[in-house]
Write an enzyme that holds these catalytic residues in place. Structure first.
Site, mmCIF file in Angstrom:
data_model
loop_
_atom_site.group_PDB
_atom_site.id
_atom_site.type_symbol
_atom_site.label_atom_id
_atom_site.label_comp_id
_atom_site.label_asym_id
_atom_site.label_seq_id
_atom_site.Cartn_x
_atom_site.Cartn_y
_atom_site.Cartn_z
ATOM 1 N N LEU A 227 9.018 9.232 0.512
ATOM 2 C CA LEU A 227 8.011 9.812 1.391
ATOM 3 C C LEU A 227 7.173 8.752 2.098
ATOM 4 C CD1 LEU A 227 6.774 12.720 -0.926
ATOM 5 C CD2 LEU A 227 8.557 12.776 0.834
ATOM 6 N N GLY A 228 7.089 7.569 1.519
ATOM 7 C CA GLY A 228 6.295 6.512 2.144
ATOM 8 C C GLY A 228 5.923 5.462 1.127
ATOM 9 N N SER A 229 5.078 4.528 1.544
ATOM 10 C CA SER A 229 4.639 3.464 0.649
ATOM 11 C C SER A 229 3.204 3.110 0.957
ATOM 12 C CB SER A 229 5.538 2.231 0.783
ATOM 13 O OG SER A 229 5.450 1.706 2.098
ATOM 14 N N PHE A 232 0.240 -0.328 -3.231
ATOM 15 C CA PHE A 232 0.601 -0.576 -4.627
ATOM 16 C C PHE A 232 1.935 0.022 -5.048
ATOM 17 C CE2 PHE A 232 -4.149 -0.327 -4.817
ATOM 18 C CZ PHE A 232 -4.335 -1.705 -4.811
ATOM 19 N N GLY A 233 2.502 0.916 -4.263
ATOM 20 C CA GLY A 233 3.735 1.520 -4.730
ATOM 21 C C GLY A 233 4.428 2.359 -3.678
ATOM 22 N N THR A 234 5.579 2.888 -4.080
ATOM 23 C CA THR A 234 6.381 3.743 -3.213
ATOM 24 C C THR A 234 6.229 5.186 -3.661
ATOM 25 O OG1 THR A 234 7.959 1.950 -2.895
ATOM 26 C CG2 THR A 234 8.712 4.163 -2.352
ATOM 27 N N ASP A 346 -9.657 3.619 4.504
ATOM 28 C CA ASP A 346 -8.324 3.429 5.104
ATOM 29 C C ASP A 346 -7.881 4.702 5.822
ATOM 30 O OD1 ASP A 346 -6.060 2.005 5.793
ATOM 31 O OD2 ASP A 346 -4.986 2.470 3.948
#
Length: 524
Positions: A227-229, A232-234, A346
């Site tokens: 779904l995305g990144s 810190f993670g995917t 963000d």
């Protein structure tokens, strides 16, 4: 300045045309990295840079990379039966692909399986356990099976034939049905299935990575649906095994924490914030667990994001009606956060998730709180946060910021949504660009946008923090006050069957009179 990703000397990069088309492995005009100051000064001394056209909106590259997520490809003929009906022993050509075991009736050498002859498809998400079988056969006249697959509806598939069980006894004749189609390597299948039930690996995984047993018992990650990144993670799509509910799972590698000093603190802050939040406009945290190598954060799954919606339009932008509808939802969630003393830090279209990509009027939810900060009133922070293209000057210049940085980000979001371009170019003072109205709001497309929209953007993109609109002032702006917007928001609240959070009873009274004046509803 531009980040060089092709064979171009740094000092020559400034000579590239400003409208250079972005292609794979080409120069990224929205790079976070910069040329050394001395090289910038030398280049600027000998070249005058013309005013660039606005940069087209695009998805900024993610910071996390993972190894290919395709499952181990295993296939072959397999003997199997259901434990509750051991007399009905079947033979099918099994293929492990697309997060499921596909059992085909037909397979021909050179042609492969016949896709129209499928006996069963068993999704990995329906498997709750895979265990080896070392006991006697279920029926004495047949060899014992090799392993068992238990599913969420308590069906137990007994798989393979353990011919080694008869070692020491006279060799039995192989069944005629198998003499021309030898069975698959059941041990290979067992290992492949065990691995497939685990979350997908990443480049940073150690060789002896701990298995995520607790997580794997509850969720099946759909490794081919990334779904995305985030920083810190995917994020993957996943299925809750016992309910079949689809969720989103962020898989976080702890090894990254060693490379970023504040990463662990930021990750914990994100989980803590999500755990405390309860608002229809903020993505919901459902579960979290960890191993010595990874952390798994399970959240509700949405069906797209705001950037995807913008880029999918033929015009590359949204109209005012849809933009206002989405913006009020964002501001509602943001007000909830700010009232809790939290700045998101963000905000960008990528972090505004949508419930439905088939409508122009979906529910929105803010996600990705990796940069979020607790900032009490009258206090400022100086830590690095967010995505530069959406950040105000005080953050980029490290002068200290407060929750008003989110309001600047909202101004940029409105701008990119209505125009399909970023408002600022690199290498030029933002304050100077803001003063140049012809540059900020060129005729195409801004002649088609209401002046009130540009007024709101200008009031949000204030370099001086004290002059920037607050959330309350933004929500009270005339551009966000209309009978049509009220009707769109109220319709969403009714559709969601939730307590109202976007409109008020005062709105009902205000617009009831207007609707009556327009003859849309009768006077009581």
């Amino acid at each position: 300045m531009r980040q060089i990703e092709v064979n171009v000397h740094r000092k020559c990069a400034i000579e590239l045309p400003s409208n250079c088309t972005l292609a794979d492995h080409a120069i990224s005009r929205m790079s976070i990295s910069e040329m050394p100051d001395k090289e910038v000064e030398m280049a600027s001394a000998s070249h005058s840079v013309p005013m660039n056209e606005n940069i087209p909106l695009f998805r900024l590259p993610g910071q996390v990379t993972t190894r290919a997520t395709s499952q181990p490809h295993v296939e072959g003929w397999m003997i199997h039966f259901v434990l509750s009906d051991p007399e009905r022993r079947l033979k099918h050509y099994w293929v492990l692909a697309n997060n499921a075991i596909h059992m085909y009736n037909e397979y021909n050498e050179g042609l492969g399986v016949n896709p129209n002859r499928v006996y069963k498809i068993l999704p990995l998400a329906e498997i709750i356990a895979i265990t080896q079988h070392s006991g006697p056969p279920v029926l004495s006249r047949h060899p014992p099976h090799c392993f068992e697959i238990r599913t969420t509806n308590n069906t137990v598939y007994c798989v393979g034939e353990n011919l080694n069980y008869y070692s020491g006894e006279p060799v039995r004749k192989m069944p005629r049905s198998l003499s021309f189609r030898p069975p698959s390597n059941t041990q290979l299948w067992f290992q492949a299935l065990k691995e497939s039930l685990q979350p997908p690996p990443s480049k940073s995984d150690p060789e002896n990575a701990e298995l995520a047993l607790e997580f794997a018992n509850l969720y099946q990650v759909l490794s081919e649906k990334t779904l995305g990144s985030g920083q810190f993670g995917t994020v993957y799509s996943a299925i809750q095994r016992h309910t079949g509910k689809e969720v989103a799972v962020k898989v976080i590698s702890k090894e990254r924490f060693a490379k970023k000093g504040t990463a662990a603190e930021s990750m914990r802050a994100e989980v803590l914030i999500l755990h405390k939040m309860s608002h229809p406009g903020i993505v919901r945290l459902e579960f979290m667990c960890e191993t010595k190598d990874k952390i798994f954060v399970v959240m509700e799954k949405m069906n797209g994001d705001m950037l995807e919606m913008i880029l999918s339009q033929a015009s590359g932008r949204l109209d005012s009606r849809v933009t206002r509808f989405l913006l009020v939802q964002i501001l509602s969630a943001l007000k909830y956060l700010h009232d809790q003393g939290i700045a998101h830090c963000d905000l960008k279209p990528e972090n505004v998730l949508l419930s439905d990509m088939s409508t122009n009027f979906p529910q929105t939810k803010i996600c990705d709180f990796g940069y979020a900060r607790f900032i009490p009133e009258s206090q400022f922070r100086k830590t690095i946060v967010g995505t530069p293209a959406y950040l105000p000057p005080e953050v980029l210049q490290r002068r200290g910021y407060n929750k008003s940085l989110d309001m600047w980000s909202c101004g940029v979001i409105i701008y990119v949504t209505l125009s399909g371009t970023f408002p600022f170019n690199e290498g030029e003072e933002i304050a100077d660009q803001i003063q140049n109205a012809a540059f900020m709001f060129p005729t195409d497309p801004w002649s088609e946008v209401e002046p009130l929209a540009t007024d709101l953007i200008q009031r949000l993109l204030k370099v001086n923090i004290e002059e920037r609109l607050t959330i309350e002032q933004c929500l009270a702006h005339p551009w966000l006050k209309s009978e049509q917007l009220y009707r769109d928001l109220r319709s969403l609240e009714v559709r969601l069957n939730l307590p109202r959070y976007l409109t008020t009873e005062e709105d009902d009274e205000r617009y009831a009179q207007l609707l009556q004046q327009q003859g849309l509803i009768p006077v009581q």
